[in-house]
Design a protein around this motif. Structure first.
Motif, PDB file in Angstrom:
ATOM      1  N   LEU A 136       0.848  -1.180   0.000  1.00 13.66           N
ATOM      2  CA  LEU A 136       0.000   0.000   0.000  1.00 13.66           C
ATOM      3  C   LEU A 136       0.889   1.236   0.000  1.00 13.66           C
ATOM      4  O   LEU A 136       1.730   1.403   0.880  1.00 13.66           O
ATOM      5  CB  LEU A 136      -0.867   0.006   1.278  1.00 13.66           C
ATOM      6  N   VAL A 137       0.712   2.067  -1.010  1.00 10.16           N
ATOM      7  CA  VAL A 137       1.463   3.324  -1.033  1.00 10.16           C
ATOM      8  C   VAL A 137       0.477   4.423  -0.660  1.00 10.16           C
ATOM      9  O   VAL A 137      -0.615   4.505  -1.227  1.00 10.16           O
ATOM     10  CB  VAL A 137       2.041   3.620  -2.439  1.00 10.16           C
ATOM     11  N   ILE A 138       0.866   5.229   0.295  1.00  9.49           N
ATOM     12  CA  ILE A 138      -0.091   6.199   0.798  1.00  9.49           C
ATOM     13  C   ILE A 138       0.541   7.591   0.806  1.00  9.49           C
ATOM     14  O   ILE A 138       1.660   7.779   1.263  1.00  9.49           O
ATOM     15  CB  ILE A 138      -0.625   5.710   2.166  1.00  9.49           C
ATOM     16  N   GLU A 139      -0.223   8.521   0.246  1.00 11.66           N
ATOM     17  CA  GLU A 139       0.268   9.898   0.144  1.00 11.66           C
ATOM     18  C   GLU A 139       0.016  10.634   1.443  1.00 11.66           C
ATOM     19  O   GLU A 139      -0.775  10.214   2.271  1.00 11.66           O
ATOM     20  CB  GLU A 139      -0.482  10.604  -0.988  1.00 11.66           C
ATOM     21  N   LYS A 140       0.648  11.754   1.614  1.00 12.56           N
ATOM     22  CA  LYS A 140       0.336  12.599   2.752  1.00 12.56           C
ATOM     23  C   LYS A 140      -0.972  13.355   2.511  1.00 12.56           C
ATOM     24  O   LYS A 140      -1.368  13.464   1.356  1.00 12.56           O
ATOM     25  CB  LYS A 140       1.477  13.569   3.014  1.00 12.56           C
ATOM     26  N   PRO A 141      -1.652  13.939   3.450  1.00 17.65           N
ATOM     27  CA  PRO A 141      -1.250  13.926   4.849  1.00 17.65           C
ATOM     28  C   PRO A 141      -1.635  12.617   5.538  1.00 17.65           C
ATOM     29  O   PRO A 141      -2.729  12.108   5.308  1.00 17.65           O
ATOM     30  CB  PRO A 141      -2.037  15.094   5.435  1.00 17.65           C
ATOM     31  N   MET A 228       4.533  21.018   5.682  1.00 21.07           N
ATOM     32  CA  MET A 228       5.965  20.902   5.357  1.00 21.07           C
ATOM     33  C   MET A 228       6.839  20.466   6.540  1.00 21.07           C
ATOM     34  O   MET A 228       7.796  19.730   6.368  1.00 21.07           O
ATOM     35  CB  MET A 228       6.502  22.259   4.865  1.00 21.07           C
ATOM     36  N   VAL A 229       6.522  20.975   7.743  1.00 20.40           N
ATOM     37  CA  VAL A 229       7.441  20.727   8.864  1.00 20.40           C
ATOM     38  C   VAL A 229       7.293  19.300   9.382  1.00 20.40           C
ATOM     39  O   VAL A 229       8.281  18.581   9.553  1.00 20.40           O
ATOM     40  CB  VAL A 229       7.222  21.749  10.007  1.00 20.40           C
ATOM     41  N   GLN A 230       6.051  18.888   9.604  1.00 26.87           N
ATOM     42  CA  GLN A 230       5.823  17.560  10.202  1.00 26.87           C
ATOM     43  C   GLN A 230       6.486  16.448   9.381  1.00 26.87           C
ATOM     44  O   GLN A 230       6.916  15.441   9.926  1.00 26.87           O
ATOM     45  CB  GLN A 230       4.300  17.316  10.312  1.00 26.87           C
ATOM     46  N   ASN A 231       6.587  16.645   8.096  1.00 17.96           N
ATOM     47  CA  ASN A 231       7.107  15.580   7.241  1.00 17.96           C
ATOM     48  C   ASN A 231       8.472  15.948   6.658  1.00 17.96           C
ATOM     49  O   ASN A 231       9.512  15.526   7.172  1.00 17.96           O
ATOM     50  CB  ASN A 231       6.090  15.257   6.147  1.00 17.96           C
ATOM     51  N   HIS A 232       8.478  16.747   5.584  1.00 21.50           N
ATOM     52  CA  HIS A 232       9.712  16.984   4.830  1.00 21.50           C
ATOM     53  C   HIS A 232      10.843  17.565   5.688  1.00 21.50           C
ATOM     54  O   HIS A 232      11.976  17.105   5.635  1.00 21.50           O
ATOM     55  CB  HIS A 232       9.460  17.944   3.663  1.00 21.50           C
TER      56      HIS A 232
END
Ligand code: BG6
Length: 482
Positions: A136-141, A228-232
């Motif tokens: 399963l590939v899942i995009e953000k958020p 942007m902050v929580q992930n990248h």
């Protein structure tokens, strides 16, 4: 199977990336792509849209017919079991036709509110009962905060095990983000200095020129912190700060990254506004053209409290990093599109080359992530002439892919990794949970206090004045990224 096959991400990134993999011979002839979306489309109409997206992205003149013949379309209602049953039939027919051995990748490239429902249906309606692998590939958020992320994780974990889940963070597919690890661990000259004895501070900037565009509805619920902050941004911090893994395996690398996130000093109450600055763009000029304020963008509340800019100071409380501030900043409608990491080394103990109050420039290592890709190292050398004076020199390495032509796209690499079953450049649940827990404390404070000074930066600038003051308090300044 791509859920959301008529959407923007599929058209702009996924189809062109699959095409490039095909051109490079990384997809065999034995593959099928099922586009899944609500709209009623024939296979031919869908194939035409795939063709248009490939042409728009890169290749105007290629012969795409063979490639697009592998694409099939399924008009689908994500909440209705009968839709899944006919999708299952279609998938098993394609499986026999192409000899796929029951291997299946489900890519969720659509509105996040359906992620959980889809995962549950895939299992309940038998699409995950396969003889081969299922991923399963899942995009953000991935959730909106730690609680909703946990809830979503629970739903998808009913249908897929952790090692079958590929949570996309497209920054982890960027060539120079992947290079951080190699620069650090393949060179003798950096790693001995990579700690609080030699590094004075680290600065990560990811600035964008674009505004919120058509994504006001989503962005109003997200803001730069969640977007942007929580992930990248935190993913890049983890790669910069982690200990060398004992081996380059997915598990070892992830476990080192998780330790960094665990060591990040949590912020609460007053500490939030001492360490973090929020901003929202007002109107301004970009390339001589007037652009509107965030609050005047479509689908945005005219008195919105949503931040379009964040700057913050992170502290990692471990032996390596104690006392070294890591500054991050990201925002929309800034002066330039640029993602860069600057590692500033401490000053030497004594300056022998100082002329009339002039101090030596500190050594800097700059990792250019985009748009140009490369590394620069700033040193001091002798200025030519009779006096022994020092002057800064720059050693530069530029990846050939400056214009993006030679560098594979992030999505191309990530799709290929997923097909090969390599989850290293995807985010593990533990990373997601830790980064949400960190970010949630900041959102709690920001959501409870309206930002009275919004908008506080003009479009086309590098953000609010407070972002500069954040570093000035510590005796530093943002190194230019333009
Ligand atoms: C996405 C965000 O994850 O990253 C966008 O949702 C942002 O708001 C984008 O524009 C930036 O990505 P890149 O690759 O252009 O730096």
């Amino acid at each position: 199977m791509i859920f959301g096959a008529t959407g923007d991400l599929a058209k702009r990134k996924l189809f062109p990336s699959l095409y490039r993999l095909y051109q490079k011979g990384k997809l065999s002839e034995r593959f099928a792509v099922v586009g899944v979306a609500r709209r009623a489309l024939s296979n031919e109409e869908f194939q035409l849209s795939v063709k248009e997206s490939i042409e728009a992205a890169s290749d105007k003149n290629g012969n795409h017919d063979e490639f697009i013949s592998h694409f099939h379309y399924h008009s689908h209602d994500v909440t209705d079991s009968s839709s899944y049953l006919s999708l299952k039939q279609m998938a098993s027919d394609l499986d026999s036709h192409y000899g796929l051995g029951g291997n299946r990748i489900f890519y969720l490239a659509m509105a996040p509110e359906f992620f959980g429902t889809i995962a549950e249906h895939l299992k309940a309606d038998g699409l995950t009962d396969v003889a081969g692998f299922k991923r399963l590939v899942i995009e953000k958020p991935f959730g909106h905060d730690v609680e909703s992320a946990k809830q979503l994780n629970k739903q998808i974990r009913n249908a897929f095990s952790e090692d079958e889940i590929y949570r996309i963070d497209h920054y982890l597919g960027k060539e120079m983000v992947q290079n951080i690890e190699v620069i650090r661990f393949a060179n003798a000259i950096f790693e001995p200095l990579w700690n609080n004895r030699y590094i004075s501070n680290i600065q990560l900037t990811s600035s964008e020129v674009l505004g919120v565009e058509e994504r006001g509805r989503y962005y109003e619920t997200s803001g730069a912190l969640r977007d942007m902050v929580q992930n990248h941004m935190l993913q890049m911090v983890a790669l910069l700060a982690m200990e060398p893994p004992i081996r380059l395996t997915t598990e070892e690398i992830r476990s080192e990254k998780v330790k960094v996130l665990r060591a990040m000093r949590p912020l609460e109450g007053d500490a939030v506004n001492e360490h973090f600055v929020r901003g929202q763009y007002g109107k301004g000029k970009i390339d001589e053209e007037e652009v509107p304020a965030y609050r005047d963008e479509p689908m945005v509340d005219p008195s919105s409290n949503t931040e379009t800019f964040v700057a913050g100071k992170l502290l990692i409380d471990n032996f390596r990093w104690a006392g070294v501030p890591i500054y991050i900043r990201t925002g929309k409608r800034m002066e330039t599109k640029s993602t860069k990491i600057v590692i500033q080394f401490k000053d030497i103990p004594m300056n022998l080359y100082y002329q009339s109050e002039q101090t030596l420039n500190p050594n800097l290592l700059v990792i250019h992530i985009q748009p140009g890709e490369g590394i620069s190292l700033y040193l001091n050398a002798k200025k030519s002439g009779q006096n022994v004076e020092a002057t800064p020199v720059k050693l530069n390495f530029a990846n050939k892919g400056i214009d993006g032509i030679n560098t594979p796209e992030a999505y191309e690499k990530l799709l290929f990794d997923c097909m090969r079953g390599d989850a290293t450049n995807f985010t593990h649940w533990d990373e997601v949970a830790l980064s949400w827990s960190f970010v949630d404390k900041i959102s709690e404070v920001w959501e409870s206090e309206k930002a009275e000074n919004f908008p506080n930066y003009e479009s086309g600038t590098m953000g609010p004045r407070e972002a500069d003051q954040l570093l000035e308090k510590d005796g530093f300044f943002w190194w230019p990224v333009t």
